[in-house]
Structures are given as C-alpha cells and as structure tokens.
Design a protein around this motif. Structure first.
Motif, PDB file in Angstrom:
ATOM      1  N   PHE A 188       7.134 -48.893  15.608  1.00  0.00           N
ATOM      2  CA  PHE A 188       7.757 -47.649  16.052  1.00  0.00           C
ATOM      3  C   PHE A 188       6.658 -46.799  16.670  1.00  0.00           C
ATOM      4  O   PHE A 188       5.724 -46.379  15.987  1.00  0.00           O
ATOM      5  CB  PHE A 188       8.401 -46.931  14.868  1.00  0.00           C
ATOM      6  N   PHE A 189       6.771 -46.537  17.968  1.00  0.00           N
ATOM      7  CA  PHE A 189       5.711 -45.822  18.691  1.00  0.00           C
ATOM      8  C   PHE A 189       6.254 -44.573  19.352  1.00  0.00           C
ATOM      9  O   PHE A 189       7.295 -44.599  20.016  1.00  0.00           O
ATOM     10  CB  PHE A 189       5.101 -46.728  19.768  1.00  0.00           C
ATOM     11  N   THR A 190       5.538 -43.458  19.198  1.00  0.00           N
ATOM     12  CA  THR A 190       5.835 -42.222  19.907  1.00  0.00           C
ATOM     13  C   THR A 190       4.621 -41.862  20.744  1.00  0.00           C
ATOM     14  O   THR A 190       3.510 -41.734  20.212  1.00  0.00           O
ATOM     15  CB  THR A 190       6.141 -41.070  18.933  1.00  0.00           C
ATOM     16  N   GLY A 191       4.831 -41.678  22.049  1.00  0.00           N
ATOM     17  CA  GLY A 191       3.703 -41.345  22.919  1.00  0.00           C
ATOM     18  C   GLY A 191       4.066 -41.475  24.374  1.00  0.00           C
ATOM     19  O   GLY A 191       5.234 -41.338  24.762  1.00  0.00           O
ATOM     20  N   GLY A 247       4.919 -26.233  25.517  1.00  0.00           N
ATOM     21  CA  GLY A 247       5.438 -27.180  26.507  1.00  0.00           C
ATOM     22  C   GLY A 247       4.942 -28.592  26.340  1.00  0.00           C
ATOM     23  O   GLY A 247       5.312 -29.482  27.114  1.00  0.00           O
ATOM     24  N   GLN A 248       4.106 -28.840  25.340  1.00  0.00           N
ATOM     25  CA  GLN A 248       3.575 -30.186  25.108  1.00  0.00           C
ATOM     26  C   GLN A 248       4.522 -30.951  24.176  1.00  0.00           C
ATOM     27  O   GLN A 248       4.199 -31.278  23.039  1.00  0.00           O
ATOM     28  CB  GLN A 248       2.176 -30.093  24.500  1.00  0.00           C
ATOM     29  N   ALA A 249       5.713 -31.217  24.686  1.00  0.00           N
ATOM     30  CA  ALA A 249       6.752 -31.879  23.892  1.00  0.00           C
ATOM     31  C   ALA A 249       7.501 -32.851  24.790  1.00  0.00           C
ATOM     32  O   ALA A 249       7.794 -32.546  25.948  1.00  0.00           O
ATOM     33  CB  ALA A 249       7.719 -30.853  23.301  1.00  0.00           C
ATOM     34  N   CYS A 250       7.844 -34.004  24.238  1.00  0.00           N
ATOM     35  CA  CYS A 250       8.483 -35.051  25.046  1.00  0.00           C
ATOM     36  C   CYS A 250       9.858 -34.633  25.542  1.00  0.00           C
ATOM     37  O   CYS A 250      10.304 -35.103  26.587  1.00  0.00           O
ATOM     38  CB  CYS A 250       8.565 -36.351  24.251  1.00  0.00           C
ATOM     39  N   ILE A 251      10.556 -33.774  24.796  1.00  0.00           N
ATOM     40  CA  ILE A 251      11.864 -33.300  25.243  1.00  0.00           C
ATOM     41  C   ILE A 251      11.779 -31.886  25.800  1.00  0.00           C
ATOM     42  O   ILE A 251      12.798 -31.220  25.996  1.00  0.00           O
ATOM     43  CB  ILE A 251      12.921 -33.359  24.119  1.00  0.00           C
ATOM     44  N   GLY A 252      10.549 -31.413  26.063  1.00  0.00           N
ATOM     45  CA  GLY A 252      10.367 -30.091  26.632  1.00  0.00           C
ATOM     46  C   GLY A 252      10.870 -30.040  28.068  1.00  0.00           C
ATOM     47  O   GLY A 252      10.907 -31.049  28.781  1.00  0.00           O
ATOM     48  N   ILE A 253      11.230 -28.852  28.514  1.00  0.00           N
ATOM     49  CA  ILE A 253      11.695 -28.657  29.889  1.00  0.00           C
ATOM     50  C   ILE A 253      10.552 -28.941  30.848  1.00  0.00           C
ATOM     51  O   ILE A 253       9.455 -28.407  30.702  1.00  0.00           O
ATOM     52  CB  ILE A 253      12.200 -27.218  30.088  1.00  0.00           C
ATOM     53  N   ASP A 254      10.807 -29.768  31.856  1.00  0.00           N
ATOM     54  CA  ASP A 254       9.787 -30.103  32.839  1.00  0.00           C
ATOM     55  C   ASP A 254       9.973 -29.312  34.132  1.00  0.00           C
ATOM     56  O   ASP A 254       9.010 -28.836  34.718  1.00  0.00           O
ATOM     57  CB  ASP A 254       9.814 -31.606  33.133  1.00  0.00           C
ATOM     58  N   TYR A 255      11.216 -29.175  34.582  1.00  0.00           N
ATOM     59  CA  TYR A 255      11.488 -28.402  35.805  1.00  0.00           C
ATOM     60  C   TYR A 255      12.921 -27.902  35.766  1.00  0.00           C
ATOM     61  O   TYR A 255      13.743 -28.383  34.979  1.00  0.00           O
ATOM     62  CB  TYR A 255      11.233 -29.235  37.064  1.00  0.00           C
TER      63      TYR A 255
END
Length: 483
Positions: A188-191, A247-255
C-alpha cells in the motif's frame, strides 16, 4: 541480498507471527485498534508539537486532518469489525440444491505500507487500521521527509501495539528500494505518480497486489451562484486550497475553472477570505503550514519565476526562504503549456483559468489525466449530471472541498494516473482481505439432469434451474427459503 537495514529479520518475524494465527482472532484485532486509540489519546500534545515543528501545522489543523481522522477510523473499525468479519451468504442456482455457499474474508498475510510526509500520521495509521482489522501483520515505512514524526512512530508504536506483528522501519530512499526487493502479500503506497510506477514495477516481479494512492491536478469548477451561496463557497475553497498543509495534499485544489465574466468577482472574494484566514504578510502568515523542505520550496518558486507565469500573478507571490513559507498566490490565465498547468502544483499556488461558458470545463478536464478528486460548485442538477456522466475522477464532490476524505462510508482512491485501489472504513478492510469463496455440497439428492446422456428434458430442466425467479418460487413453496 545484504540486509543492512534489518529488513529480513523483521519480515521473518512478521511471517512467523502471521503463521501462528494470532492475528486472525477478533480479540487480537480489537486489542490493536484500542492500542491505536490509546496512542493518540495519551500522546495528543506530543503529536501537536511534532506536526507544528516539522510542518508548521496549527494544532487545530492537526486534529482536523490527522488525530481526529485516525480516532474516527479506529472507532469505526472497532464498532464494525464483527460485522466485517462475518461470512456473506447468497443465492445458489437450484441445480446445486441442497448446498450452501458463503464468502469468507481472510487476511492476505504480510503487508507493506509506505506513507507520505504531508500527513505523516494519517497516511500511515489510517491504512494500518484497515490492515489490522483484516488480520494482517504489517511493516510500516514512514516518510523520511518528516523524520521526527517517523521516529515517534518507530519508538512509540511498539509500546501500544503487538511488536511481533507490527513493525516500523525508518530511513530514506535506500530503505524503500531494499524493501521493494522483498516479497510481500500486499503493498500500500501513498505518494507521487513517479514513485508509484517504481513501486508497481517492483511488485510485478512477485505478482504482489498493490494499492497506489497518488495525486494529480484536481480541478474546481466554479459555476454561477447566488451571492449568499458564493460567500460560503469561497470559504470552502480557500480553506480547502490553503488549509490542509498549505496546499501540499493529494486531493488539494490544483486549479479553478470559471467563466471570464465572473473571474474578477471571484478573485476579489478570494482575496478577502485569504486575508481573513491567513493574513497578508508573508513573514507573519497565520494558520498555514510551511513548505516541507528547501527542495520543494525551490520547485514552487521556479514555477512562479517563469516570466510568462509571473505576469499572471494577481495576488500574493511573495516568499520567505528563511521560514520556508509562500504567500497564498492567485494567478489568472497562466499559459496552458506552462509547467504550472501541466505538473501537480502541491503547494499554495492557485491558477484560475477563464472560459467563455462554464460547460467548456468538461472538455478542459477531459484533456488532462484523470484527477484524484474533482470539485464543482453549482446549483444546476443538469450540470451535475453532465459532470458525473462525462468526466472520470477518483471522486466528485459538489459544493465543498476535501471532506470526502474523512467519510468512512465512501471509498477513497484514484483512477488512471491518480492511482488505483481504495480504502477507508469497510473499503480498507476489503483492500487488505481476500474474499474466499466457500461452497459446501451435500451428497443428498443428486440431480441427474446435470449429467449426460443429454436429452431435451434435461435442457428444459436446466433452463428452469438457472432461472432465479422460478428457483426462488420453488424453494419458497418447499419452505426452504424465507419470503
């Protein structure tokens, strides 16, 4: 293979523990879950201090995104584990009567969980809860980019959990590389997507099943809203973009995608809430985490120092290299071929792209890799239906941001380049389990039409047996099934 990190010794003990059968008992699983709850309760202030010193997270943010999430997940698992472990029964074709069938969840065995630095406790302990609930032994590899948090886990977990069944190994990329050389029953990998490809390639050598929780450029579609609803939406967007780990989150808003005629109003409202939530002085920002290290800080600064991008800054853009902080920054219509629009930002920079018509957002999103999360602020049911039917993403959230992550009743995971596999709640239990099919047949009442020699009667009999409605009616008439 040289065992310079003690991995072989750890995995051998973990396999012995699993083989003993102790982790299969519900008592063992519940004891470990209670241990996690005790760990976070007795060390809450320490966890606050670690997250503050390592990542600059405010204690309330730490509770919302880390401690509270882990507590909720462990509580839910404790409450539901007996039900999750119960075999599932179902209908059988009449041809096989009398018989029974069930699906029995069984643990996979030895699990490797590799966590990420941005949520150093949630992204280790949340999947661990699933692996424990399913009855596995586990080796945890926390991120070396949050070394103090990793050391806490390595030193404290053995005091609260079974050290023969759950182990932590610290270290950098060298440790991860060697870990991937071993055979696991689940990884199980998160990254990042880049490292996810390395993990998957290594797992393929042993045909090891993998769950990859990656990321991508998560968009927000901002449709026309009444003024009162827009103010609520702006708060949720600002909190969702800059609140979780800056903002350093994988589901964070990008644009964001918005109609051109609404862009100026949107930007002005964003500015107001940013100032209220975080201040407007880069050296005295409040309630916002810092960038994890100098490498990531420089990467984000380079995105903004592209001359074509720098001209698009309409708010923010200041840096404090000493404290590794970046002011919340808004950009209007940066070039679509710029790096900031083609790489996951993973930081406090928000590009806003304007469109003539908001429905063009669907084609815009579909022109890019599938995101982990898609957010849309709209009151149009027809537009919601189009977004669901015509786009693909790990999740869709209407009229809010980020909250889908903490909902145990929803699966969390990606699609395409944003990853695959899912977890949270029962989905975590399923991710770390094998659903074993069990069929138990009686020697009584052998139905000869299933065997040759064939005849027209046997064909018609088989048709009836495979007909669910007919078979169920017959069993009801015989009193062998309840209405």
């Amino acid at each position: 293979m040289e065992d310079k990190y003690g991995i072989l010794k750890s995995t051998e003990e973990l396999r012995r523990t699993f083989k003993s059968g102790v982790t299969r008992t519900v008592e063992w699983r519940k004891t470990q879950l209670r241990g996690i709850l005790k760990l976070i309760k007795e060390n809450e202030q320490t966890l606050f201090d670690l997250l503050q010193s390592e990542l600059g997270k405010h204690p309330i943010e730490s509770y919302r995104d880390e401690i509270g999430v882990v507590k909720k997940s462990a509580d839910n698992a404790l409450r539901c584990i007996d039900q999750w472990m119960s075999p599932k029964k179902g209908w059988l074709p009449l041809l096989f009567f009398p018989a029974s069938k069930k699906v029995v969840p069984e643990p996979l065995g030895l699990v490797l969980i590799i966590g990420s630095w941005n949520f150093p406790f949630t992204l280790i302990l949340d999947p661990l809860i699933g692996a424990i609930s399913a009855g596995n032994t586990v080796l945890l590899k926390p991120s070396e980019l949050a070394p103090n948090c990793a050391s806490f886990l390595a030193n404290k977990l053995p005091l609260y959990l079974d050290p023969k069944a759950i182990k932590v190994i610290e270290g950098g990329s060298g440790v991860s590389s060697q870990l991937l050389e071993y055979k696991w029953d689940k990884i199980f990998f998160t990254g990042s997507t880049k490292v996810g490809k390395i993990v998957m390639a290594a797992a393929a050598k042993h045909l090891t099943p993998v769950t990859l929780e990656l990321g991508g450029k998560c968009p927000v579609i901002f449709d026309s809203l009444p003024n009162s609803d827009m103010k609520v939406a702006i708060k949720r967007i600002v909190s969702g973009k800059w609140g979780p780990c800056a903002g350093q989150a994988c589901i964070g808003i990008d644009y964001m995608l918005v109609e051109q005629k609404r862009a100026s109003t949107l930007i002005e409202e964003l500015k107001k809430i940013i100032k209220r939530f975080y201040g407007d002085d880069v050296k005295n920002l409040k309630n916002i985490a810092r960038i994890v290290n100098k490498v990531h800080f420089d990467r984000l600064r380079n995105l903004l120092e592209d001359p074509a991008v720098a001209n698009c800054i309409v708010y923010g853009g200041s840096f404090d290299e000493t404290n590794l902080t970046i002011e919340p920054t808004i950009l209007l219509d940066p070039p679509l071929d710029a790096e900031i629009m083609n790489e996951e930002i993973f930081g406090p920079l928000l590009p806003i792209i304007t469109l003539d018509n908001i429905e063009e957002s669907i084609d815009f999103i579909n022109s890019k890799p599938k995101p982990l999360a898609l957010y849309a602020f709209t009151k149009s049911d027809d537009f919601k239906k189009r977004i669901l039917a015509e786009t693909s993403s790990g999740s869709v959230t209407f009229n809010d941001t980020m909250i889908q992550f903490v909902c145990d009743g929803l699966p969390f995971g990606g699609v395409g380049e944003s990853g695959f596999g899912r977890y949270h709640g029962k989905y975590s239990f399923d991710t770390f389990s094998h659903e074993k099919a069990v069929f138990d047949r009686s020697f009584y009442l052998e139905l000869e039409p299933r065997h040759p020699p064939w005849s027209k009667f046997k064909l018609e009999f088989l048709r009836s047996c495979y007909d669910y409605n007919y078979a169920r009616l017959l069993l009801l008439l015989l009193g062998l099934e309840k209405p």
